[in-house]
Design an enzyme around this catalytic site. Structure first.
Site, mmCIF file in Angstrom:
data_model
loop_
_atom_site.group_PDB
_atom_site.id
_atom_site.type_symbol
_atom_site.label_atom_id
_atom_site.label_comp_id
_atom_site.label_asym_id
_atom_site.label_seq_id
_atom_site.Cartn_x
_atom_site.Cartn_y
_atom_site.Cartn_z
ATOM 1 N N ALA A 65 0.861 -1.179 0.000
ATOM 2 C CA ALA A 65 0.000 0.000 0.000
ATOM 3 C C ALA A 65 0.898 1.229 0.000
ATOM 4 C CB ALA A 65 -0.893 -0.021 1.231
ATOM 5 N N GLU A 131 4.877 -5.079 7.061
ATOM 6 C CA GLU A 131 4.140 -4.035 7.782
ATOM 7 C C GLU A 131 4.644 -3.834 9.204
ATOM 8 O OE1 GLU A 131 2.775 -6.436 5.925
ATOM 9 O OE2 GLU A 131 1.063 -5.684 4.790
HETATM 10 C C1 HXC Z 1 5.060 4.411 -1.220
HETATM 11 C C2 HXC Z 1 6.972 3.449 -2.046
HETATM 12 C C3 HXC Z 1 6.611 2.198 -1.493
HETATM 13 C C4 HXC Z 1 5.376 2.129 -0.781
HETATM 14 C C5 HXC Z 1 8.513 2.001 -2.473
HETATM 15 N N1 HXC Z 1 8.143 3.264 -2.647
HETATM 16 N N2 HXC Z 1 7.595 1.316 -1.777
HETATM 17 N N3 HXC Z 1 6.199 4.540 -1.917
HETATM 18 N N4 HXC Z 1 4.645 3.249 -0.676
HETATM 19 N N5 HXC Z 1 4.931 0.968 -0.259
HETATM 20 C C6 HXC Z 1 8.879 4.326 -3.365
HETATM 21 C C7 HXC Z 1 10.075 4.831 -2.567
HETATM 22 O O1 HXC Z 1 9.672 5.791 -1.632
HETATM 23 C C8 HXC Z 1 10.939 5.415 -3.680
HETATM 24 O O2 HXC Z 1 10.436 6.661 -4.088
HETATM 25 C C9 HXC Z 1 10.676 4.458 -4.846
HETATM 26 O O3 HXC Z 1 9.433 3.800 -4.561
HETATM 27 C C10 HXC Z 1 11.763 3.399 -4.978
HETATM 28 O O4 HXC Z 1 11.908 2.753 -3.727
HETATM 29 P P1 HXC Z 1 13.341 2.591 -2.996
HETATM 30 O O5 HXC Z 1 13.071 2.349 -1.567
HETATM 31 O O6 HXC Z 1 14.243 3.718 -3.327
HETATM 32 O O7 HXC Z 1 13.880 1.251 -3.700
HETATM 33 P P2 HXC Z 1 14.816 0.139 -3.062
HETATM 34 O O8 HXC Z 1 15.950 0.753 -2.303
HETATM 35 O O9 HXC Z 1 15.134 -0.780 -4.208
HETATM 36 O O10 HXC Z 1 13.917 -0.643 -2.024
HETATM 37 C C11 HXC Z 1 12.802 -1.359 -2.470
HETATM 38 C C12 HXC Z 1 11.915 -1.787 -1.258
HETATM 39 C C13 HXC Z 1 11.576 -0.530 -0.417
HETATM 40 C C14 HXC Z 1 12.658 -2.797 -0.407
HETATM 41 C C15 HXC Z 1 10.651 -2.439 -1.838
HETATM 42 O O11 HXC Z 1 11.075 0.472 -1.309
HETATM 43 C C16 HXC Z 1 10.544 -0.784 0.630
HETATM 44 O O12 HXC Z 1 10.864 -1.337 1.684
HETATM 45 N N6 HXC Z 1 9.295 -0.362 0.383
HETATM 46 C C17 HXC Z 1 8.236 -0.440 1.353
HETATM 47 C C18 HXC Z 1 7.718 -1.850 1.443
HETATM 48 C C19 HXC Z 1 6.613 -1.952 2.488
HETATM 49 O O13 HXC Z 1 6.874 -1.657 3.678
HETATM 50 N N7 HXC Z 1 5.413 -2.371 2.085
HETATM 51 C C20 HXC Z 1 4.280 -2.485 2.979
HETATM 52 C C21 HXC Z 1 3.485 -1.220 2.968
HETATM 53 S S1 HXC Z 1 2.145 -1.267 4.110
HETATM 54 P P3 HXC Z 1 11.213 8.043 -3.739
HETATM 55 O O14 HXC Z 1 10.424 9.080 -4.490
HETATM 56 O O15 HXC Z 1 11.123 8.187 -2.265
HETATM 57 O O16 HXC Z 1 12.608 7.839 -4.232
HETATM 58 C C22 HXC Z 1 0.989 -2.198 3.361
HETATM 59 C C23 HXC Z 1 -0.270 -2.371 4.155
HETATM 60 C C24 HXC Z 1 -1.331 -3.027 3.343
HETATM 61 O O17 HXC Z 1 1.115 -2.660 2.310
HETATM 62 C C25 HXC Z 1 -2.640 -2.776 3.965
HETATM 63 C C26 HXC Z 1 -3.808 -3.071 3.072
HETATM 64 C C27 HXC Z 1 -3.962 -2.281 1.850
#
Ligand code: HXC
Length: 257
Positions: A65, A131
């Site tokens: 998300a 999460e």
């Molecule tokens: C918003 C996101 C994002 C996310 C990545 N980006 N994941 N933006 N929400 N979930 C954005 C980053 O901010 C960045 O933009 C760009 O995408 C590239 O990501 P990087 O982090 O620079 O890439 P990398 O170093 O390769 O790392 C990849 C990654 C990391 C490991 C996937 O991005 C990450 O940990 N993302 C979050 C994963 C996460 O926690 N997901 C769960 C979310 S909560 P900018 O502009 O900043 O450079 C969830 C709840 C669901 O899903 C509930 C029900 C709907």
């Protein structure tokens, strides 16, 4: 557009839906999810479509998300937005959904893949419910579907530590149907969709409902449900065509009636 819908020429009964926020690793914001809900609703009603593939790009199926969209929200904001009504609609899609996953399938991305009926993964795919690292927990089915798919011990570890599950392990634990090289994952998903699309759409729909029922009820009730759908399949023209084709030693031509 946050979402691209393709009706590939060589796959007349398959629709391909591509999540398209590549810069954000396909983070699932509310707008994208609403578009996905509407697209799937439209495809579910389209008689030409018999199977649907959902994909992202090589780097990310979806990284969850949209954290930036969620960061400032209160519990009541989240409650009033009621995004899970959208997820419930997606879950109710009656046609088979195949997730073609490469790269990150994290949080809501992993949950979206698991909401699909089958998952084809590239060797680079990683699944996870991170999460917990954000101080929250899965909310779109992660604790339920992951546990049913890979068992309590592994699911608990993933949900409590945020640890990623690489593609080959995901296949070993039964989360994923098949892992293929990265240049083949979409072709493989389309091939699987074609294979299903060649079957009777009526029988496919009844069978999907019945398999899903296995997760929602006890065995007695599930067998009862299966039996009713089995009887109902004999009301279709496709049943007559399928059996006649077998007897005549020719391929069947199913009409979905
Ligand atoms: C918003 C996101 C994002 C996310 C990545 N980006 N994941 N933006 N929400 N979930 C954005 C980053 O901010 C960045 O933009 C760009 O995408 C590239 O990501 P990087 O982090 O620079 O890439 P990398 O170093 O390769 O790392 C990849 C990654 C990391 C490991 C996937 O991005 C990450 O940990 N993302 C979050 C994963 C996460 O926690 N997901 C769960 C979310 S909560 P900018 O502009 O900043 O450079 C969830 C709840 C669901 O899903 C509930 C029900 C709907």
């Amino acid at each position: 557009m946050d979402l691209i819908l393709v009706r590939p020429h060589f796959h007349p009964h398959v629709a391909l839906v591509q999540l398209n926020r590549p810069k954000e690793l396909n983070a699932l914001n509310l707008q994208l999810m609403a578009q996905l809900r509407e697209t799937l609703k439209q495809l579910d009603a389209d008689e030409e479509v018999r199977a649907i593939v959902i994909t992202g790009n090589e780097r990310a199926f979806a990284a969850g998300a949209d954290i930036k969209e969620m960061a400032g929200k209160s519990a009541i904001d989240m409650f009033l937005i009621d995004q899970f009504a959208t997820w419930d609609q997606i879950r109710k899609t009656r046609k088979p959904l195949i997730a073609a996953v490469s790269g990150f399938a994290l949080g809501g991305g992993c949950e979206l893949a698991m909401t699909c009926d089958m998952i084809i993964a590239s060797e680079t795919a990683v699944f996870g419910q991170p999460e917990i690292k954000l101080g929250i927990m899965p909310g779109a089915g992660g604790t339920q579907r992951l546990t049913r798919a890979i068992g309590k011990a592994k699911a608990m570890e993933m949900v409590l530590t945020g640890k990623h599950l690489p593609a080959l392990e995901a296949e070993r634990y039964g989360l994923v149907n098949k892992v293929v090289p990265v240049d083949l994952y979409l072709d493989e998903a389309m091939r699987l969709a074609d294979e299903i699309a060649a079957m009777s759409p009526v029988a496919v729909r009844l069978a999907k409902e019945s398999v899903n029922r296995a997760f929602e009820t006890d065995l007695d009730e599930g067998l009862h449900f299966e039996r009713k759908n089995f009887y109902l399949s004999f009301a279709s023209e496709d049943q007559q065509e399928g059996m006649q084709a077998f007897i005549e030693k020719r391929p069947p031509h199913f009409q979905g009636k």
